[in-house]
Design an enzyme around this catalytic site. Structure first.
Site, PDB file in Angstrom:
ATOM      1  N   ASP A   1       0.820  -1.210   0.000  1.00  0.00           N
ATOM      2  CA  ASP A   1       0.000   0.000   0.000  1.00  0.00           C
ATOM      3  C   ASP A   1       0.854   1.261   0.000  1.00  0.00           C
ATOM      4  O   ASP A   1       0.410   2.326  -0.423  1.00  0.00           O
ATOM      5  CB  ASP A   1      -0.923  -0.011   1.224  1.00  0.00           C
TER       6      ASP A   1
ATOM      7  N   LEU B   1      -6.538   6.780   3.042  1.00  0.00           N
ATOM      8  CA  LEU B   1      -6.600   7.931   2.140  1.00  0.00           C
ATOM      9  C   LEU B   1      -5.428   7.990   1.167  1.00  0.00           C
ATOM     10  O   LEU B   1      -5.337   8.932   0.380  1.00  0.00           O
ATOM     11  CB  LEU B   1      -6.649   9.227   2.953  1.00  0.00           C
ATOM     12  N   ARG B   2      -4.516   7.015   1.256  1.00  0.00           N
ATOM     13  CA  ARG B   2      -3.377   7.041   0.322  1.00  0.00           C
ATOM     14  C   ARG B   2      -3.840   6.939  -1.123  1.00  0.00           C
ATOM     15  O   ARG B   2      -3.227   7.520  -2.015  1.00  0.00           O
ATOM     16  CB  ARG B   2      -2.406   5.898   0.644  1.00  0.00           C
ATOM     17  N   GLY B   3      -4.918   6.181  -1.342  1.00  0.00           N
ATOM     18  CA  GLY B   3      -5.422   6.033  -2.701  1.00  0.00           C
ATOM     19  C   GLY B   3      -5.840   7.355  -3.293  1.00  0.00           C
ATOM     20  O   GLY B   3      -5.497   7.697  -4.428  1.00  0.00           O
TER      21      GLY B   3
END
Length: 336
Positions: A192, A273-275
């Site tokens: 991720d 929220l990395r996406g």
């Protein structure tokens, strides 16, 4: 000097090449993870892009590749010398058996014991500063090393504390990992942390395979002549990267596109929220690469599979792959 295979001469693998160009525009995206078969040009593409970029200005003799003008975090006295030089964009190939000391740097025991000096020997991260760090078969690398690399790649700084010695230096690089899922999975928590993920497969088109053979053979036989033949295309790609880097700060992302990014992440079930952050940064970098001033849904749609496919939970009720799920969600949102 050993010549690199021209980036523009790589046949196919369009998604991988686009991901590398996006990462070259904005290193904050967090690197690229490449999954795929052996012998599909993964390391060749990264070396080719590093070889394509213009030499970087450095302080003459600095072992941390610091830019002229001095670095507040450079621990080397030579970083403050007035001398200037240039060097090719660094490309560091990290071996699987590398120890933590070799990666981050180590105390020079010989000088410490013999002269009573606490001397620091820079590691691979110092060599990769302002360039590319490539890890083949990253899924076979020890998890604590991968975690360390991702932390440094995100912060842009390497901090080493050994035997009462504390050293801090810049370590800004594009991290590129590759691996074959059949040889072992990378932990989801680590996967991720990579910004983009791409999939490469052995070409099944006969004409494409023949063209690959011809170009590889031509490069091996007469590398200088082959490289010269692709000089114009390489210059075009280089100018595109330079324009993209210059334009990046002025590219805007409308609220409507941010809303679409969040809706997409919710629709596919991406954790955290990395996406969304990666979608925003990579779509902005793509717009800059394309020469557009404003990010639109078309940019978001192109980067969505690369930014999200490695962040999805497995849905036991949906047998389709993550890429298909993302493309389906994008189509539904754009049609709404």
């Amino acid at each position: 000097m050993k010549l690199s295979f021209p980036f523009s001469a790589i046949v196919g693998q369009d998604e991988m090449k686009l991901a590398l160009l996006i990462a070259a525009i904005d290193a904050r995206i967090g690197g690229v993870m490449v999954f795929g078969d052996r012998g599909t040009g993964k390391s060749t593409a990264v070396r080719a892009l590093a070889g394509l970029l213009p030499p970087v200005p450095v302080v003459d003799g600095c072992r941390y590749n610091c830019a002229p003008g001095g670095s507040a975090t450079c621990p080397a006295p030579e970083a403050h010398r007035p001398g200037k030089a240039t060097m090719p964009v660094p490309f560091v190939d990290l071996p699987l058996g590398a120890t933590e000391d070799r990666v981050v740097g180590a105390l020079d025991l010989e000088r410490a014991l013999g002269h009573g000096e606490k001397a620091f020997e820079p590691g691979l991260l110092a060599r990769a500063n302002r360039g590319f760090l490539y890890i083949d078969e990253v899924n076979l690398l020890e998890d604590h090393i991968v975690d360390l690399l991702l932390d440094v790649a995100a912060s842009g700084e390497n901090v080493v504390e050994r035997e009462g010695l504390s050293v801090r230096h810049a370590a800004r690089f594009v991290l590129v990992g590759s691996g074959n899922p059949e040889e072992g999975e990378l932990r989801p928590q680590l996967l991720d942390r990579f910004g983009l993920s791409v999939e490469v497969r052995t070409p099944q088109d006969l004409a494409q395979r023949i063209e690959i053979l011809k170009r590889c053979d031509a490069f091996e036989r007469e590398p200088e002549r082959f490289v010269d033949g692709w000089h114009k295309a390489e210059r075009k790609t280089l100018k595109k990267i330079a324009r993209g880097r210059e334009a990046l700060p002025s590219v805007t992302v409308p609220d409507a596109v941010l809303s679409l990014a969040s809706q997409l992440c919710i629709a596919v079930g991406a954790d955290g929220l990395r996406g969304e952050l990666t979608l925003m940064r990579s779509s902005r970098a793509l717009a800059a690469l394309d020469g557009d001033d404003v990010v639109g849904p078309k940019h978001l749609a192109r980067v969505a599979p690369m930014a999200l496919r490695h962040r999805l939970r497995r849905n036991v009720l949906d047998e389709t792959g993550s890429t298909v799920r993302i493309e389906r969600a994008v189509a539904e949102l754009l049609a709404a």
